[in-house]
Structures are given as structure tokens and as C-alpha cells.
Design a protein around this motif. Structure first.
Motif, PDB file in Angstrom:
ATOM      1  N   ILE A 196      -2.026   2.995  -5.698  1.00 47.21           N
ATOM      2  CA  ILE A 196      -1.497   1.634  -5.708  1.00 47.21           C
ATOM      3  C   ILE A 196      -0.170   1.660  -6.449  1.00 47.21           C
ATOM      4  O   ILE A 196      -0.104   2.094  -7.599  1.00 47.21           O
ATOM      5  N   ASN A 197       0.897   1.220  -5.775  1.00 42.99           N
ATOM      6  CA  ASN A 197       2.225   1.160  -6.386  1.00 42.99           C
ATOM      7  C   ASN A 197       2.751  -0.268  -6.383  1.00 42.99           C
ATOM      8  O   ASN A 197       2.733  -0.902  -5.324  1.00 42.99           O
ATOM      9  N   GLY A 231       3.301   2.357   2.660  1.00 46.90           N
ATOM     10  CA  GLY A 231       2.383   1.571   1.857  1.00 46.90           C
ATOM     11  C   GLY A 231       1.880   0.342   2.591  1.00 46.90           C
ATOM     12  O   GLY A 231       2.645  -0.327   3.299  1.00 46.90           O
ATOM     13  N   ILE A 232       0.595   0.053   2.442  1.00 47.05           N
ATOM     14  CA  ILE A 232       0.024  -1.209   2.909  1.00 47.05           C
ATOM     15  C   ILE A 232       0.411  -2.259   1.874  1.00 47.05           C
ATOM     16  O   ILE A 232       0.113  -2.104   0.688  1.00 47.05           O
ATOM     17  N   ALA A 233       1.110  -3.309   2.305  1.00 44.24           N
ATOM     18  CA  ALA A 233       1.620  -4.301   1.364  1.00 44.24           C
ATOM     19  C   ALA A 233       0.632  -5.440   1.171  1.00 44.24           C
ATOM     20  O   ALA A 233       0.061  -5.965   2.131  1.00 44.24           O
ATOM     21  N   LEU A 234       0.440  -5.821  -0.088  1.00 42.06           N
ATOM     22  CA  LEU A 234      -0.470  -6.889  -0.454  1.00 42.06           C
ATOM     23  C   LEU A 234       0.245  -7.841  -1.413  1.00 42.06           C
ATOM     24  O   LEU A 234       1.045  -7.417  -2.248  1.00 42.06           O
ATOM     25  N   LYS A 235      -0.067  -9.108  -1.290  1.00 45.43           N
ATOM     26  CA  LYS A 235       0.543 -10.107  -2.161  1.00 45.43           C
ATOM     27  C   LYS A 235       0.100  -9.880  -3.594  1.00 45.43           C
ATOM     28  O   LYS A 235      -1.065  -9.634  -3.870  1.00 45.43           O
ATOM     29  N   LYS A 236       1.058  -9.958  -4.523  1.00 43.77           N
ATOM     30  CA  LYS A 236       0.706  -9.815  -5.928  1.00 43.77           C
ATOM     31  C   LYS A 236      -0.202 -10.968  -6.366  1.00 43.77           C
ATOM     32  O   LYS A 236      -0.119 -12.064  -5.839  1.00 43.77           O
ATOM     33  N   SER A 252      11.611  -7.612   9.747  1.00 44.57           N
ATOM     34  CA  SER A 252      12.370  -8.103   8.598  1.00 44.57           C
ATOM     35  C   SER A 252      11.758  -9.344   7.965  1.00 44.57           C
ATOM     36  O   SER A 252      12.118  -9.705   6.836  1.00 44.57           O
ATOM     37  N   GLY A 253      10.826 -10.019   8.649  1.00 43.92           N
ATOM     38  CA  GLY A 253      10.235 -11.233   8.106  1.00 43.92           C
ATOM     39  C   GLY A 253       8.802 -11.097   7.640  1.00 43.92           C
ATOM     40  O   GLY A 253       8.209 -12.068   7.143  1.00 43.92           O
ATOM     41  N   ILE A 254       8.219  -9.903   7.760  1.00 42.08           N
ATOM     42  CA  ILE A 254       6.793  -9.743   7.461  1.00 42.08           C
ATOM     43  C   ILE A 254       6.485  -9.953   5.985  1.00 42.08           C
ATOM     44  O   ILE A 254       5.543 -10.671   5.622  1.00 42.08           O
ATOM     45  N   LEU A 255       7.257  -9.346   5.102  1.00 44.84           N
ATOM     46  CA  LEU A 255       6.955  -9.466   3.678  1.00 44.84           C
ATOM     47  C   LEU A 255       7.158 -10.895   3.184  1.00 44.84           C
ATOM     48  O   LEU A 255       6.424 -11.360   2.304  1.00 44.84           O
ATOM     49  N   ALA A 256       8.128 -11.599   3.760  1.00 46.36           N
ATOM     50  CA  ALA A 256       8.291 -13.016   3.416  1.00 46.36           C
ATOM     51  C   ALA A 256       7.074 -13.811   3.875  1.00 46.36           C
ATOM     52  O   ALA A 256       6.609 -14.723   3.174  1.00 46.36           O
ATOM     53  N   GLY A 257       6.540 -13.462   5.038  1.00 42.46           N
ATOM     54  CA  GLY A 257       5.335 -14.117   5.534  1.00 42.46           C
ATOM     55  C   GLY A 257       4.143 -13.827   4.660  1.00 42.46           C
ATOM     56  O   GLY A 257       3.276 -14.685   4.440  1.00 42.46           O
ATOM     57  N   LEU A 258       4.080 -12.611   4.114  1.00 39.25           N
ATOM     58  CA  LEU A 258       3.007 -12.254   3.194  1.00 39.25           C
ATOM     59  C   LEU A 258       3.115 -13.086   1.917  1.00 39.25           C
ATOM     60  O   LEU A 258       2.113 -13.619   1.416  1.00 39.25           O
ATOM     61  N   ALA A 259       4.331 -13.217   1.396  1.00 36.30           N
ATOM     62  CA  ALA A 259       4.548 -14.006   0.182  1.00 36.30           C
ATOM     63  C   ALA A 259       4.163 -15.469   0.382  1.00 36.30           C
ATOM     64  O   ALA A 259       3.709 -16.138  -0.547  1.00 36.30           O
ATOM     65  N   ALA A 260       4.353 -15.964   1.617  1.00 33.94           N
ATOM     66  CA  ALA A 260       4.044 -17.357   1.935  1.00 33.94           C
ATOM     67  C   ALA A 260       2.594 -17.549   2.361  1.00 33.94           C
ATOM     68  O   ALA A 260       2.217 -18.631   2.815  1.00 33.94           O
ATOM     69  N   SER A 261       1.786 -16.495   2.236  1.00 29.05           N
ATOM     70  CA  SER A 261       0.357 -16.519   2.593  1.00 29.05           C
ATOM     71  C   SER A 261       0.114 -16.720   4.087  1.00 29.05           C
ATOM     72  O   SER A 261      -0.989 -17.115   4.486  1.00 29.05           O
ATOM     73  N   LYS A 262       1.103 -16.408   4.901  1.00 26.73           N
ATOM     74  CA  LYS A 262       0.902 -16.417   6.350  1.00 26.73           C
ATOM     75  C   LYS A 262       0.010 -15.243   6.744  1.00 26.73           C
ATOM     76  O   LYS A 262      -0.774 -15.331   7.695  1.00 26.73           O
ATOM     77  N   TYR A 263       0.168 -14.137   6.029  1.00 30.62           N
ATOM     78  CA  TYR A 263      -0.649 -12.946   6.234  1.00 30.62           C
ATOM     79  C   TYR A 263      -1.388 -12.627   4.943  1.00 30.62           C
ATOM     80  O   TYR A 263      -0.947 -12.995   3.847  1.00 30.62           O
ATOM     81  N   GLU A 264      -2.492 -11.910   5.068  1.00 36.16           N
ATOM     82  CA  GLU A 264      -3.240 -11.464   3.900  1.00 36.16           C
ATOM     83  C   GLU A 264      -2.957 -10.000   3.579  1.00 36.16           C
ATOM     84  O   GLU A 264      -3.304  -9.513   2.498  1.00 36.16           O
ATOM     85  N   MET A 265      -2.310  -9.332   4.502  1.00 34.11           N
ATOM     86  CA  MET A 265      -1.971  -7.928   4.340  1.00 34.11           C
ATOM     87  C   MET A 265      -0.834  -7.619   5.311  1.00 34.11           C
ATOM     88  O   MET A 265      -0.697  -8.279   6.336  1.00 34.11           O
ATOM     89  N   ALA A 266      -0.002  -6.650   4.978  1.00 32.46           N
ATOM     90  CA  ALA A 266       1.046  -6.203   5.891  1.00 32.46           C
ATOM     91  C   ALA A 266       0.918  -4.696   6.054  1.00 32.46           C
ATOM     92  O   ALA A 266       0.951  -3.961   5.072  1.00 32.46           O
ATOM     93  N   MET A 267       0.744  -4.259   7.289  1.00 30.10           N
ATOM     94  CA  MET A 267       0.587  -2.825   7.571  1.00 30.10           C
ATOM     95  C   MET A 267       1.458  -2.498   8.761  1.00 30.10           C
ATOM     96  O   MET A 267       1.065  -2.634   9.914  1.00 30.10           O
ATOM     97  N   SER A 268       2.692  -2.051   8.449  1.00 24.98           N
ATOM     98  CA  SER A 268       3.678  -1.869   9.517  1.00 24.98           C
ATOM     99  C   SER A 268       4.701  -0.801   9.140  1.00 24.98           C
ATOM    100  O   SER A 268       5.902  -1.016   9.242  1.00 24.98           O
ATOM    101  N   SER A 269       4.201   0.358   8.682  1.00 25.43           N
ATOM    102  CA  SER A 269       5.062   1.497   8.363  1.00 25.43           C
ATOM    103  C   SER A 269       6.093   1.154   7.293  1.00 25.43           C
ATOM    104  O   SER A 269       7.245   1.581   7.365  1.00 25.43           O
ATOM    105  N   GLU A 286       8.394  -3.018  -4.299  1.00 25.93           N
ATOM    106  CA  GLU A 286       7.381  -3.080  -5.348  1.00 25.93           C
ATOM    107  C   GLU A 286       7.582  -4.278  -6.284  1.00 25.93           C
ATOM    108  O   GLU A 286       6.655  -4.689  -6.978  1.00 25.93           O
ATOM    109  N   GLN A 287       8.773  -4.839  -6.305  1.00 29.81           N
ATOM    110  CA  GLN A 287       9.025  -6.011  -7.141  1.00 29.81           C
ATOM    111  C   GLN A 287       8.313  -7.249  -6.611  1.00 29.81           C
ATOM    112  O   GLN A 287       8.012  -8.172  -7.374  1.00 29.81           O
ATOM    113  N   THR A 288       8.030  -7.265  -5.309  1.00 27.82           N
ATOM    114  CA  THR A 288       7.452  -8.478  -4.709  1.00 27.82           C
ATOM    115  C   THR A 288       6.040  -8.291  -4.173  1.00 27.82           C
ATOM    116  O   THR A 288       5.319  -9.272  -3.982  1.00 27.82           O
TER     117      THR A 288
END
Length: 310
Positions: free
Chosen positions: A305-306, A258-263, A117-134, A142-144
């Protein structure tokens, strides 16, 4: 519980449940440091290393490629997609695919375990450079973040062998239903529970856990009547419990992972999408799917890419 009684009770649990219990007790139920009862795949199924693609590597932004690695946020409690095996090694479908992507880009993947539940927030905060977790691709995510598609999965209902409560996704009113926090299954269960109360029936008791392995444990120890999870995860639970868990019906609400990447990450999304497509085209992708016994019905022929980016 008295120690002798506790030992006796533990002896009665299936191996898969014991693995989840180790995680629940040793990691506060958040999945860190947990293990699974097996490595999940034979050593003979190792995936050959990929050659670097210089054109794709050139698309990776310098601030990401500069240290030679991609830091990946991941919830490692979600077998067979990402989990820690009995040897303490992070393995799974996403891990093998992620490593192959990294090789195509000439970079090493560094997987960091986190609550889902905290991975995408960590991606937004540049803690991660990519999120790959199903992560299921949906309009809210897609909004974030930008999401590069790589597999399709649905939701499955898991129950105890023989389905003693005669459950289906449409008759869970008043039942104890285990789900992982932050997943699309929480939204699904919530909507179903609202339908129950609107019809004058008791609400579903939605039991949420940080770790999917704790969701599995909840079912195998009969503290839940059923669980909802992604179809590959429930299928894997069936094999790991030697049939103590079974799947009811067919997966539903199938959607891409989807593999999530920071906008605003430049051409990073194009680099990742190009690497995934190259792996599909050269057959490596199919080998990874086969290694983890995932359904070929979920395989994609074209990574996208979505939302679409220029």
C-alpha cells in the motif's frame, strides 16, 4: 473525402487500425463503445473462480460492501490491460485480476468506462469506489489516493516496422509523438521536448488523445512518427498489427501499477492488498499474467500500500 475514396483508403488499413478508427468515429475519440479486433485471449484460458476469504471481506467498509459490489472507474481503451473485445465484453489483465479480487472479498466488480484523465477525480468525488486502470504509482498521485501495487511496467517507444525515421526516446525532436492524455508519458514527452528546445532543436509535437486506441491508430495510419505508452500496451500493439508496429529498445522508467482508493476509506486498502497478495500466493496471479502474455519480469511478489497506511 469522397465515399469511394474513403472506402478504398480504409481497405488499406491494418485490422488494428480499423478497430481504432471505429472507436474514433463512433465515440468522438474518447474510447466509449470502441472495439478491438479480437477477444485478446482464448476461451480455454479462463481463470477459475476464487473462494471468498471471510477475514478479508470483513475489512471492506459497510458503505462499500452493502450493495454487494465495488464500482470501478476504468479507461477501457488500453489493451491488453482493459479493453472492449469484438463481442462487446470488457476484458483484460486488470479485469481478470479485479474480478478475482472481488471474488476474494465476496463482491462483484462493476466496471464503468471513463476518460483516463478524469478517473481519479471521479474517485475523489465518490463516483467510483476503486480505480483500476493501469495507474503508475507516483508521488503526485499518492497525495490524493492510496495505491495498492500489483504489477510493474515501464514506458516503451513504438514506431512503424523497420523504424524508418531511425528514432529512439532520445531523438524525438521535431517529430510527431502520440500519447494518451493524463498518462505519465505526457510528462515524459513534455520533459523531452523541453530538452530539445534548450539544445536549440525543434520541440516535439506532442499529440494527445483521450483513448489509447486512437494513439495506436495515429501511428498505424502514419499521422504520428512514434508513440509512447506503457510497455505491455506497446507489446500488445505489435501483436495486434502483425508486426506493423515495433518496439524500440527496452522499457524505461519502470514503476509499479497501483489500484487507486479514496483516502479515508477505513480498512479498504488492507482488504484489497490482502486479496492481491492472496492471489499471488495461490498462483492465480501468475495464471492471469500468463493468460495475457505479460512479461513475468513485471510480476510482483509482494503487494504493498503506497503511501504506507496503518
Amino acid at each position: 473525402m469522397a465515399r469511394a475514396t474513403q472506402i478504398k483508403a480504409l481497405a488499406l488499413l491494418p485490422a488494428f487500425a480499423l478497430a481504432g478508427l471505429t472507436m474514433a468515429c463512433g465515440a468522438g475519440g474518447n474510447g466509449s463503445g470502441g472495439t478491438q479486433p479480437s477477444s485478446g485471449a482464448p476461451a480455454s484460458s479462463a481463470i477459475p473462480a476464487e473462494a471468498k476469504d471471510a477475514k478479508l471481506a470483513a475489512l471492506v467498509p459497510a458503505d462499500i460492501a452493502g450493495d454487494g459490489k465495488i464500482v470501478v472507474g476504468q479507461d477501457q481503451t488500453y489493451p491488453p490491460n482493459e479493453f472492449v473485445d469484438s463481442n462487446g465484453k470488457v476484458v483484460g489483465f486488470d479485469v481478470d485480476l479485479g474480478n478475482a479480487i472481488g471474488q476474494k472479498l465476496g463482491l462483484t466488480m462493476e466496471y464503468q468506462n471513463a476518460d483516463f484523465s478524469g478517473i481519479l477525480a471521479g474517485l475523489a468525488a465518490s463516483k467510483y469506489e476503486m480505480a483500476m486502470s493501469s495507474f503508475t504509482v507516483n508521488s503526485e498521485r499518492e497525495q490524493t489516493v492510496d495505491m495498492v501495487t500489483y504489477y510493474s511496467a515501464g514506458t516503451s517507444l513504438g514506431v512503424l516496422k523497420g523504424n524508418p525515421e531511425n528514432l529512439s526516446p532520445d531523438n524525438l525532436c521535431g517529430k510527431n509523438l502520440a500519447v494518451q492524455k493524463g498518462t505519465v508519458q505526457v510528462d515524459d514527452a513534455t520533459a523531452r521536448s523541453q530538452d530539445c528546445t534548450k539544445a536549440g532543436k525543434p520541440a516535439i509535437n506532442i499529440q494527445q488523445f483521450q483513448a489509447q486506441t486512437d494513439v495506436n491508430l495515429q501511428l498505424t495510419t502514419k499521422r504520428s512518427d512514434a508513440m509512447l505508452a506503457d510497455s505491455p500496451v506497446v507489446d500488445y500493439a505489435v501483436t495486434q498489427t502483425n508486426g506493423a508496429v515495433e518496439v524500440v529498445g527496452q522499457p524505461y522508467d519502470t514503476a509499479p501499477y497501483g489500484i487507486a482508493l479514496k483516502k479515508g476509506s477505513g480498512q479498504f486498502a488492507q482488504a484489497i492488498q490482502g486479496a492481491v497478495q492472496a492471489l499471488i500466493d495461490d498462483g492465480t496471479y501468475a495464471k492471469i499474467i500468463a493468460k495475457w502474455n505479460l512479461s513475468t519480469a513485471g510480476a510482483v511478489q509482494k503487494s504493498e500500500i503506497n503511501p504506507a497506511v496503518s
